[in-house]
Enzyme design. Structure first.
Site, PDB file in Angstrom:
ATOM      1  CD  GLU A  96       0.791   1.178   9.023  1.00  0.00           C
ATOM      2  OE1 GLU A  96       1.851   1.493   8.446  1.00  0.00           O
ATOM      3  OE2 GLU A  96       0.521   0.015   9.354  1.00  0.00           O
ATOM      4  CB  CYS A 117       2.950   6.920   2.000  1.00  0.00           C
ATOM      5  SG  CYS A 117       2.301   5.325   1.529  1.00  0.00           S
ATOM      6  CB  CYS A 124      -5.705  -4.778   1.036  1.00  0.00           C
ATOM      7  SG  CYS A 124      -5.679  -4.776  -0.769  1.00  0.00           S
ATOM      8  CB  CYS A 128      -0.399  -9.230  -2.503  1.00  0.00           C
ATOM      9  SG  CYS A 128      -1.249  -8.331  -3.798  1.00  0.00           S
ATOM     10  CB  CYS A 131       0.927  -7.305   1.054  1.00  0.00           C
ATOM     11  SG  CYS A 131       0.348  -5.687   1.577  1.00  0.00           S
ATOM     12  CB  CYS A 355       2.043   1.028   4.066  1.00  0.00           C
ATOM     13  SG  CYS A 355       1.473   2.590   4.701  1.00  0.00           S
TER      14      CYS A 355
HETATM   15  N1  SAH Z   1      -2.499  -1.798  -3.213  1.00  0.00           N
HETATM   16  C1  SAH Z   1      -1.640  -0.970  -3.974  1.00  0.00           C
HETATM   17  C2  SAH Z   1      -1.010   0.151  -3.174  1.00  0.00           C
HETATM   18  C3  SAH Z   1      -0.561  -0.176  -1.786  1.00  0.00           C
HETATM   19  S1  SAH Z   1       0.779  -1.326  -1.640  1.00  0.00           S
HETATM   20  C4  SAH Z   1      -0.600  -1.789  -4.675  1.00  0.00           C
HETATM   21  O1  SAH Z   1      -0.477  -2.977  -4.385  1.00  0.00           O
HETATM   22  O2  SAH Z   1       0.079  -1.234  -5.527  1.00  0.00           O
HETATM   23  C5  SAH Z   1       2.181  -0.287  -2.034  1.00  0.00           C
HETATM   24  C6  SAH Z   1       3.390  -1.062  -2.509  1.00  0.00           C
HETATM   25  O3  SAH Z   1       4.041  -1.745  -1.418  1.00  0.00           O
HETATM   26  C7  SAH Z   1       3.065  -2.123  -3.538  1.00  0.00           C
HETATM   27  O4  SAH Z   1       3.954  -2.104  -4.608  1.00  0.00           O
HETATM   28  C8  SAH Z   1       3.187  -3.376  -2.725  1.00  0.00           C
HETATM   29  O5  SAH Z   1       3.367  -4.479  -3.531  1.00  0.00           O
HETATM   30  C9  SAH Z   1       4.372  -3.044  -1.847  1.00  0.00           C
HETATM   31  N2  SAH Z   1       4.538  -3.941  -0.708  1.00  0.00           N
HETATM   32  C10 SAH Z   1       3.593  -4.517   0.060  1.00  0.00           C
HETATM   33  N3  SAH Z   1       4.163  -5.284   1.023  1.00  0.00           N
HETATM   34  C11 SAH Z   1       5.495  -5.190   0.849  1.00  0.00           C
HETATM   35  C12 SAH Z   1       6.618  -5.750   1.518  1.00  0.00           C
HETATM   36  N4  SAH Z   1       6.476  -6.527   2.565  1.00  0.00           N
HETATM   37  N5  SAH Z   1       7.867  -5.434   1.074  1.00  0.00           N
HETATM   38  C13 SAH Z   1       8.011  -4.616   0.014  1.00  0.00           C
HETATM   39  N6  SAH Z   1       6.991  -4.054  -0.654  1.00  0.00           N
HETATM   40  C14 SAH Z   1       5.751  -4.347  -0.250  1.00  0.00           C
HETATM   41 FE1  SF4 Z   2      -3.419  -4.959  -1.232  1.00  0.00          FE
HETATM   42 FE2  SF4 Z   2      -0.981  -5.262  -0.277  1.00  0.00          FE
HETATM   43 FE3  SF4 Z   2      -1.651  -6.380  -2.586  1.00  0.00          FE
HETATM   44 FE4  SF4 Z   2      -1.394  -3.693  -2.432  1.00  0.00          FE
HETATM   45  S1  SF4 Z   2       0.236  -5.218  -2.175  1.00  0.00           S
HETATM   46  S2  SF4 Z   2      -3.045  -4.864  -3.431  1.00  0.00           S
HETATM   47  S3  SF4 Z   2      -2.131  -3.365  -0.347  1.00  0.00           S
HETATM   48  S4  SF4 Z   2      -2.527  -6.884  -0.589  1.00  0.00           S
END
Ligand code: SAH
Ligand code: SF4
Length: 386
Positions: A96, A117, A124, A128, A131, A355
Site C-alpha cells: 500500500e 506514505c 511485517c 505488534c 497492527c 496502512c
Molecule cells: N513499522 C513502523 C512504521 C509503520 S507503522 C512503525 O511501527 O513505526 C506506522 C504507524 O501506524 C505506527 O505508529 C503504528 O504503530 C501505527 N499503527 C499500526 N496499526 C494501527 C492501528 N490499527 N491504529 C492506529 N495506528 C496504527
Molecule cells: Fe510492523 Fe505494524 Fe508493528 Fe509497525 S506497527 S512494526 S508495521 S507490526
C-alpha cells in the site's frame, strides 16, 4: 524468505552503480545521467520513450532491468483528501501507498499540503498486536527500486491530476515511511531508496521532509543517527512503561525503554531536531492517566513532540479507541506540561494508522475468490473504518 524479483529494478540504481554497470557494457559515462533524466525528470514508462538512446542499447536495457516493478490494483479515494493505492509486485505480493492532500499534523510539518506514505516490506515481522500489517508476519522485504517506484506511481497520479505541474517534480511536501513494514528491519534497501529519492539526479526531495517511523530497533536507530542523510525520526512508543508496551509490542522485550529512550536521545542530539513519539490510544490498554503522566515525563526529557493517534479498528482484532473525552483528558495532561502534542481527529489524516488494512482485506477477499485481486470486488471500506 524469497528474494525480490531477479531482474534488478532500474529505480534501485544510484548514479554510481548505474554508471559502473554501463561502463562494464562499454557505454559512455554520460548514459547514466541520460537514463536517470528520463526516469525522474521526464517520468517515462517505456524504454522506447528514451529517444536519445540508440535502439540496440534500449533493447539491452529492457533485457537487463525491470522498469515497472509495481502495478495498480486499486485506487481507493476518500473524498478529495486521500488516495490509498494498492500495488501489486512482480510476484503478485500486495503493498500500500497512500497520498493525503491535506495538512498532516504531527510530523513537524504543520502546514504541509500533500503527504505520501510508503511501504518498505510486504507484511511485517515485528508482530505488534494491534497492527494489520503484522498480522500475517513478514512475507518479504521490498527492494530499493520497489520502494522508489511507489513514489513514481504517486507522481503519475499527480501528473494526471495537474498536468501543468508535471515539470515540478516534487509537487508533494512530505514523505512518511509509515506504510506497511518496519523500515529499520529492511535498513539497507530503505536507506538506498531514500538516498535515491533525495539525490539531485533522483527525485531531488529534501531529507528534512522525509520522516521514518520505527517500532524501536535500537541498534538501527543508532546507525541511522550516523547517516549523512538527515531524515526525521518518529518512534512508535504506544506504551510509557515496559509493562504496557511489552503487552502490545513484542520488540520491547528485545529493546526495552531503558535502551530505546537513550537511543532516541542520541539521535536527537546528533541531528538537533525534534523526534516525534507516536502513541496510539487503545481503550483499557494504554489510555490511563498514569500512562499520560509517564509519557509526559518521557517527552519532556527527550524534548519530543507527541502524536496521539486514536486507535483505528482492525477487523478481527479486539482493540477499541477510547471515548473522545478520555482522549482529551489524556492529551490535557501533556498540554498542561507544555509538551507539544497533536491529537488526530480528522478522518483522512491518520492514513499510516490504516496502512496494511487494504492489503489484508484484499488478500482475504482473494482467498475467497481465487481469480486474483482484480476480480475480488470491493475489498471493504478500509479507510472508512476510522
Ligand atoms: N513499522 C513502523 C512504521 C509503520 S507503522 C512503525 O511501527 O513505526 C506506522 C504507524 O501506524 C505506527 O505508529 C503504528 O504503530 C501505527 N499503527 C499500526 N496499526 C494501527 C492501528 N490499527 N491504529 C492506529 N495506528 C496504527
Ligand atoms: Fe510492523 Fe505494524 Fe508493528 Fe509497525 S506497527 S512494526 S508495521 S507490526
Amino acid at each position: 524468505m524469497p528474494a525480490a524479483p531477479a531482474k534488478p529494478v532500474i529505480y534501485g540504481e544510484t548514479i554510481d552503480s548505474l554508471a559502473a554497470r554501463l561502463q562494464a557494457e562499454g557505454q559512455p559515462a554520460f548514459r547514466a545521467r541520460q537514463i536517470l533524466d528520463w526516469l525522474y525528470k521526464k517520468r517515462i514508462s517505456a524504454w522506447e520513450e528514451m529517444t536519445n538512446l540508440p535502439r540496440e542499447f534500449r533493447t539491452w536495457l529492457a533485457g537487463t532491468f525491470d522498469l515497472e516493478p509495481t502495478a495498480f490494483v486499486l485506487d481507493r479515494q476518500s473524498g478529495d483528501e486521500t488516495d490509498k493505492l494498492l500495488l501489486a509486485l512482480a510476484d503478485q505480493a500486495l503493498i500500500e501507498t497512500v497520498i493525503i492532500r491535506a495538512p498532516m499534523l504531527g510530523v513537524g510539518q504543520e502546514k504541509s499540503r500533500k503527504t505520501i506514505c510508503i511501504s518498505t516490506q510486504v507484511g511485517c515481522a515485528m508482530g505488534c498486536k494491534f497492527c494489520a500489517s503484522g498480522l500475517a508476519g513478514l512475507k518479504r522485504h521490498l527492494s530499493a527500486g520497489e520502494i522508489v517506484h511507489q513514489l513514481i506511481q504517486v507522481c503519475r497520479i499527480e501528473d494526471a491530476r495537474t498536468p501543468r505541474a508535471r515539470a515540478e517534480l516534487a509537487s508533494f511536501d512530505n514523505i512518511v515511511v509509515m506504510g506497511m513494514g518496519e523500515p529499520l528491519h529492511n535498513y539497507d534497501a530503505t536507506l538506498r531508496a531514500l538516498t535515491i529519492v533525495n539525490a539531485e539526479w533522483g527525485l531531488g526531495f529534501g531529507a528534512r521532509r522525509i520522516t521514518l517511523s520505527t517500532s524501536g530497533l535500537v541498534p538501527k536507530i543508532l546507525q541511522l543517527a550516523d547517516e549523512p542523510l538527515g531524515l526525521r525520526l518518529a518512534i512508535s512508543l504506544h506504551g510509557a512503561t515496559d509493562e504496557v508496551r511489552e503487552q502490545i509490542m513484542p520488540v520491547n522485550r528485545r529493546h526495552p525503554l531503558a535502551e530505546l529512550l537513550p537511543a532516541v536521545r542520541a539521535f536527537t542530539e546528533k541531528h538537533g531536531r525534534m523526534v516525534t513519539l507516536e502513541f496510539i490510544l487503545i481503550e483499557e490498554i494504554n489510555d490511563s492517566l498514569d500512562q499520560a503522566e509517564r509519557l509526559r515525563d518521557i517527552a519532556r526529557d527527550l524534548h519530543a513532540h507527541v502524536n496521539l493517534i486514536p486507535y483505528n479498528t482492525v477487523e478481527g482484532l479486539p482493540w477499541k479507541r477510547p471515548s473522545l473525552t478520555r482522549q482529551e483528558r489524556f492529551a490535557d495532561i501533556l498540554r498542561a506540561a507544555r509538551v507539544p502534542v497533536t491529537l488526530r481527529r480528522e478522518k483522512g489524516h491518520d492514513i499510516a494508522a490504516a496502512c496494511g488494512q487494504l492489503r489484508l482485506q484484499t488478500e482475504r477477499a482473494c482467498e475467497a475468490t481465487p481469480a486474483g485481486p482484480e476480480s475480488a470486488g470491493s475489498p471493504g471500506p478500509a479507510h472508512d473504518q476510522k
